[in-house]
Design a protein around this motif. Sequence first.
Motif, PDB file in Angstrom:
ATOM      1  N   LEU A  55       6.900 -24.705 -27.149  1.00 29.24           N
ATOM      2  CA  LEU A  55       6.304 -26.015 -26.872  1.00 29.24           C
ATOM      3  C   LEU A  55       4.900 -26.163 -27.468  1.00 29.24           C
ATOM      4  O   LEU A  55       4.312 -27.243 -27.410  1.00 29.24           O
ATOM      5  N   ARG A  56       4.362 -25.105 -28.066  1.00 32.80           N
ATOM      6  CA  ARG A  56       3.024 -25.182 -28.658  1.00 32.80           C
ATOM      7  C   ARG A  56       2.912 -26.232 -29.767  1.00 32.80           C
ATOM      8  O   ARG A  56       1.854 -26.864 -29.927  1.00 32.80           O
ATOM      9  N   PRO A  57       3.966 -26.473 -30.576  1.00 28.05           N
ATOM     10  CA  PRO A  57       3.847 -27.495 -31.619  1.00 28.05           C
ATOM     11  C   PRO A  57       3.602 -28.907 -31.106  1.00 28.05           C
ATOM     12  O   PRO A  57       3.328 -29.817 -31.897  1.00 28.05           O
ATOM     13  N   LEU A  58       3.696 -29.121 -29.796  1.00 27.91           N
ATOM     14  CA  LEU A  58       3.335 -30.430 -29.236  1.00 27.91           C
ATOM     15  C   LEU A  58       1.850 -30.731 -29.450  1.00 27.91           C
ATOM     16  O   LEU A  58       1.459 -31.910 -29.514  1.00 27.91           O
ATOM     17  N   GLY A  59       1.016 -29.698 -29.566  1.00 25.23           N
ATOM     18  CA  GLY A  59      -0.437 -29.847 -29.577  1.00 25.23           C
ATOM     19  C   GLY A  59      -0.985 -30.902 -30.509  1.00 25.23           C
ATOM     20  O   GLY A  59      -1.745 -31.774 -30.097  1.00 25.23           O
TER      21      GLY A  59
END
Length: 320
Positions: A55-59
């Motif tokens: 879910l880090r690419p949501l940043g």
Amino acid sequence: MLATPGTLPPTAQDDRWAYETKQDGQRVLVYLPGDGSVLLRARSGEDITAAYPELRPLGPLLGSTPAILDGEVLALDEQGRADFQLLQSRMGLAHAPARAARRAAQVPVHLVLFDVPHLGQPLLAHPYARRRTRLEELGLDGPHWSTPAAVVGHGAEALRASREHGLEGVVCKRLDSRYTPGVRSRAWIKIRNLRSEDVIVGGWLPGKGRLSGLPGAVLVGQRAGGRLRYVGGVGTGWSEAERAELAALLRAAETGVCPFDPAPRVLGAHWVLPRLVGEVSYSTRTRAGLLRQPSWLRLRPDLTPEESSAGLPDPPGQAG
């Protein structure tokens, strides 16, 4: 903001409410400071970002606009339905990032987004309908996250569809409601689809404290393939009188032999002859066939153990 258990709004008010699928996962608030980073917090306030590296690419998706998103982290089964047992293998890994990364490759998660309490500025005072529009305008649909549509009106149809598709239930949200953090509000109503089945009592666990000498839980099973298969422990649903009546019946049926095959690993269990039949409600089954969130409904003296589970299919896994 938390939902209150309840029932569908009155038909005359149906068009004042939106209906979303009730998800069986881990509730999260997603903080996007606008610097390309992301922070996930559980309901407890714990930082669980490291548990879900996918879910880090949501940043960076919203650029420099700071936002707070509300949603639920799910693990999906082969049919695309939320499976809490699968998700449990991903939870609790926030302090073990290497293990979390390995599990992410085996059991990827999906984040379902359903509200935006902050977007450049606080939106807490804005009505749900406006917040929902702002959220959908963000277009947050990707490999590990999505923004499923909410249905306005048609509550009975939404609830019926959730049952037909084997989903956990629906959440009803009043269109004009504010976002009230930390409050279990009547403006959000959750309705869980409960199933009921007959079970055979094969044992019990002693109660503690004021329940000393009484059953704290009964251990129940269902017949499949000529065996009594353990399907879980039931510890709620009795009145004091019903618990006392059950205690007398269990003492009269006590035996030293476990009636379940295979025998479950339950410490402190007292076994009984499998002749008492009861009816329980529950939400779903685990992959091993165990009942989730079971609650006792009533004794079934009108049924024999053979009648109670005739034709029950073999559970998908083995309990133990």
